[in-house]
Scaffold this motif. Structure first.
Motif, PDB file in Angstrom:
ATOM      1  N   VAL A 152       0.831  -1.201   0.000  1.00  0.00           N
ATOM      2  CA  VAL A 152       0.000   0.000   0.000  1.00  0.00           C
ATOM      3  C   VAL A 152       0.868   1.255   0.000  1.00  0.00           C
ATOM      4  O   VAL A 152       0.615   2.202  -0.754  1.00  0.00           O
ATOM      5  CB  VAL A 152      -0.944   0.000   1.230  1.00  0.00           C
ATOM      6  CG1 VAL A 152      -1.634   1.358   1.375  1.00  0.00           C
ATOM      7  CG2 VAL A 152      -1.979  -1.110   1.108  1.00  0.00           C
ATOM      8  N   LYS A 153       1.908   1.238   0.807  1.00  0.00           N
ATOM      9  CA  LYS A 153       2.773   2.417   0.888  1.00  0.00           C
ATOM     10  C   LYS A 153       3.538   2.647  -0.413  1.00  0.00           C
ATOM     11  O   LYS A 153       3.784   3.787  -0.814  1.00  0.00           O
ATOM     12  CB  LYS A 153       3.723   2.274   2.078  1.00  0.00           C
ATOM     13  CG  LYS A 153       2.986   2.326   3.419  1.00  0.00           C
ATOM     14  CD  LYS A 153       3.884   2.047   4.599  1.00  0.00           C
ATOM     15  CE  LYS A 153       3.107   2.054   5.900  1.00  0.00           C
ATOM     16  NZ  LYS A 153       3.933   1.729   7.077  1.00  0.00           N
ATOM     17  N   GLU A 154       3.912   1.548  -1.077  1.00  0.00           N
ATOM     18  CA  GLU A 154       4.568   1.680  -2.384  1.00  0.00           C
ATOM     19  C   GLU A 154       3.633   2.320  -3.404  1.00  0.00           C
ATOM     20  O   GLU A 154       4.036   3.203  -4.172  1.00  0.00           O
ATOM     21  CB  GLU A 154       4.994   0.295  -2.894  1.00  0.00           C
ATOM     22  CG  GLU A 154       6.203  -0.304  -2.184  1.00  0.00           C
ATOM     23  CD  GLU A 154       6.458  -1.743  -2.645  1.00  0.00           C
ATOM     24  OE1 GLU A 154       5.929  -2.102  -3.720  1.00  0.00           O
ATOM     25  OE2 GLU A 154       7.157  -2.478  -1.928  1.00  0.00           O
ATOM     26  N   LEU A 155       2.387   1.885  -3.396  1.00  0.00           N
ATOM     27  CA  LEU A 155       1.408   2.434  -4.332  1.00  0.00           C
ATOM     28  C   LEU A 155       1.103   3.888  -4.016  1.00  0.00           C
ATOM     29  O   LEU A 155       0.859   4.696  -4.920  1.00  0.00           O
ATOM     30  CB  LEU A 155       0.121   1.602  -4.289  1.00  0.00           C
ATOM     31  CG  LEU A 155       0.228   0.197  -4.894  1.00  0.00           C
ATOM     32  CD1 LEU A 155      -0.971  -0.654  -4.515  1.00  0.00           C
ATOM     33  CD2 LEU A 155       0.348   0.277  -6.415  1.00  0.00           C
ATOM     34  N   GLU A 156       1.154   4.238  -2.733  1.00  0.00           N
ATOM     35  CA  GLU A 156       0.957   5.639  -2.359  1.00  0.00           C
ATOM     36  C   GLU A 156       2.103   6.494  -2.900  1.00  0.00           C
ATOM     37  O   GLU A 156       1.889   7.567  -3.478  1.00  0.00           O
ATOM     38  CB  GLU A 156       0.866   5.791  -0.840  1.00  0.00           C
ATOM     39  CG  GLU A 156       0.602   7.234  -0.424  1.00  0.00           C
ATOM     40  CD  GLU A 156       0.802   7.477   1.052  1.00  0.00           C
ATOM     41  OE1 GLU A 156       0.239   8.452   1.566  1.00  0.00           O
ATOM     42  OE2 GLU A 156       1.551   6.707   1.690  1.00  0.00           O
ATOM     43  N   LYS A 157       3.317   6.027  -2.733  1.00  0.00           N
ATOM     44  CA  LYS A 157       4.475   6.770  -3.245  1.00  0.00           C
ATOM     45  C   LYS A 157       4.416   6.930  -4.754  1.00  0.00           C
ATOM     46  O   LYS A 157       4.851   7.948  -5.306  1.00  0.00           O
ATOM     47  CB  LYS A 157       5.765   6.055  -2.845  1.00  0.00           C
ATOM     48  CG  LYS A 157       6.106   6.172  -1.371  1.00  0.00           C
ATOM     49  CD  LYS A 157       7.397   5.416  -1.039  1.00  0.00           C
ATOM     50  CE  LYS A 157       7.719   5.504   0.443  1.00  0.00           C
ATOM     51  NZ  LYS A 157       8.937   4.713   0.800  1.00  0.00           N
ATOM     52  N   ALA A 158       3.876   5.921  -5.428  1.00  0.00           N
ATOM     53  CA  ALA A 158       3.760   5.971  -6.893  1.00  0.00           C
ATOM     54  C   ALA A 158       2.579   6.822  -7.347  1.00  0.00           C
ATOM     55  O   ALA A 158       2.384   7.016  -8.550  1.00  0.00           O
ATOM     56  CB  ALA A 158       3.621   4.558  -7.446  1.00  0.00           C
ATOM     57  N   GLY A 159       1.799   7.319  -6.391  1.00  0.00           N
ATOM     58  CA  GLY A 159       0.661   8.159  -6.729  1.00  0.00           C
ATOM     59  C   GLY A 159      -0.547   7.397  -7.227  1.00  0.00           C
ATOM     60  O   GLY A 159      -1.482   7.985  -7.784  1.00  0.00           O
ATOM     61  N   GLN A 160      -0.582   6.081  -7.006  1.00  0.00           N
ATOM     62  CA  GLN A 160      -1.676   5.262  -7.510  1.00  0.00           C
ATOM     63  C   GLN A 160      -2.814   5.110  -6.503  1.00  0.00           C
ATOM     64  O   GLN A 160      -3.906   4.674  -6.864  1.00  0.00           O
ATOM     65  CB  GLN A 160      -1.155   3.880  -7.934  1.00  0.00           C
ATOM     66  CG  GLN A 160      -0.284   3.940  -9.177  1.00  0.00           C
ATOM     67  CD  GLN A 160       0.358   2.603  -9.499  1.00  0.00           C
ATOM     68  OE1 GLN A 160       1.571   2.442  -9.414  1.00  0.00           O
ATOM     69  NE2 GLN A 160      -0.461   1.635  -9.867  1.00  0.00           N
ATOM     70  N   LEU A 161      -2.540   5.422  -5.254  1.00  0.00           N
ATOM     71  CA  LEU A 161      -3.605   5.507  -4.263  1.00  0.00           C
ATOM     72  C   LEU A 161      -3.229   6.558  -3.230  1.00  0.00           C
ATOM     73  O   LEU A 161      -2.094   7.052  -3.196  1.00  0.00           O
ATOM     74  CB  LEU A 161      -3.917   4.156  -3.614  1.00  0.00           C
ATOM     75  CG  LEU A 161      -2.869   3.377  -2.800  1.00  0.00           C
ATOM     76  CD1 LEU A 161      -2.559   4.022  -1.460  1.00  0.00           C
ATOM     77  CD2 LEU A 161      -3.380   1.960  -2.560  1.00  0.00           C
TER      78      LEU A 161
END
Length: 325
Positions: free
Chosen positions: A58-67
């Motif tokens: 989840v944190k990776e996806l947040e950093k990528a701007g996807q969530l």
């Protein structure tokens, strides 16, 4: 396996990638569905919860701007939300009460939708229907001309899609409520590519039984025809006369539906709720919903027994509603 209806929906939604808020970020089913939605870039999930409760993915996806991860305690715009909530309530809610309400994840998520920071909301995996619906009715409210919201399920099996309503909200609807539910259910069907053929259900078919409960459905049918004269609707019907052409030919030979209804309006909440669960469990249909009908912006309610797939599918439906609006 995803049906063609959902595949088509996914293609349409992906072009817009609306933001859908999930107030129950602490529920594993919600997290798993949000990860899938984000990785596929179908919608942009907004998970409400504390940073520490989310996994590395989840944190990776947040950093990528996807969530996006949100929480009222760490929202720089929290006080602005408080003021907008007070304004929306027009003096019925104080600043202090608004702050208390916004500590509740469903109120907080609903305000994100109301203020345009999210395009729709999906909740109910860990909350009752009332907990999901109450903030929506107080803040988002119903569309002009709609007095009550209602809850519809899309029942899916293979290429067949049926709409059942009201299965979630109004316990003892009167004829006006049933008529309103019928019109909104037809609109729901259209939004998902289903050409509505609406049956108003009862224990009676075209006067086969005499009772005030049947009269209520007869009156509701008349009201629907007045409200939406272009709509293909008929009643009162027992289910078999609405759904089985051979039975319709015997019980209701003059009906324009000819036993080919695909939108079913139940005379009471108990009838609708029992029926959708029976069709789901005994008939092998997927039950997607309930979809809350008649609101100004899309808010939808999960069953507390939902699966990750249910969350994913309802998010797609909510996203589809947001781009249709």
């Amino acid at each position: 396996m995803m049906t063609q209806m959902f595949e088509d929906m996914k293609i349409k939604v992906k072009k817009a990638q609306p933001a859908i808020v999930f107030p129950e970020g602490g529920d594993q089913r919600i997290v798993e569905a949000a990860i899938r939605l984000a990785e596929e870039k179908v919608v942009k999930p907004i998970l409400v919860g504390e940073q520490g409760q989310f996994n590395d993915k989840v944190k990776e996806l947040e950093k990528a701007g996807q969530l996006e991860l949100r929480h009222p305690d760490h929202d720089a715009g929290f006080e602005e939300l408080v003021q907008k909530l007070v304004e929306r309530r027009k003096g019925k809610t104080s600043d202090e009460q608004a702050r208390q309400w916004l500590q509740d994840e469903n109120y907080y998520g609903t305000m994100l939708v109301y203020t345009g920071q999210a395009d729709g909301l999906v909740s109910g995996a860990a909350h009752s229907t009332a907990d999901t619906v109450r903030p929506a009715l107080q803040i988002i409210k119903t569309k002009p001309g709609v007095k009550k919201t209602s809850g519809a399920f899309i029942m899916v099996k293979g290429d067949e899609q049926l709409v059942f309503a009201d299965c979630a909200i109004n316990i003892a609807p009167d004829s006006n409520d049933l008529a309103e539910t019928a019109v909104e259910s037809a609109n729901t069907a259209k939004a998902f590519g289903i050409e509505p053929r609406v049956a108003m259900l009862s224990f009676s078919t075209k006067g086969s039984a005499k009772d005030p409960a049947a009269d209520k459905v007869i009156e509701a049918t008349k009201l629907v025809k007045e409200k939406a004269p272009e709509l293909l609707v008929d009643g009162e019907f027992q289910f078999d006369a609405a759904y089985v052409p051979e039975v319709a030919a015997k019980k209701a030979p003059d009906s324009p539906l000819k036993g080919q209804a695909n939108v079913f309006v139940f005379p009471s909440l108990e009838a609708g709720n029992i029926s959708y669960k029976m069709v789901q469990r005994l008939g092998g249909y997927d039950a997607v919903g309930p979809i809350l009908q008649g609101l100004n912006q899309p808010v939808n309610d999960l069953s507390r027994g939902c699966s990750t797939e249910d969350v994913y599918n309802l998010a797609l439906i909510t996203a589809m509603q947001s781009i249709a609006d």
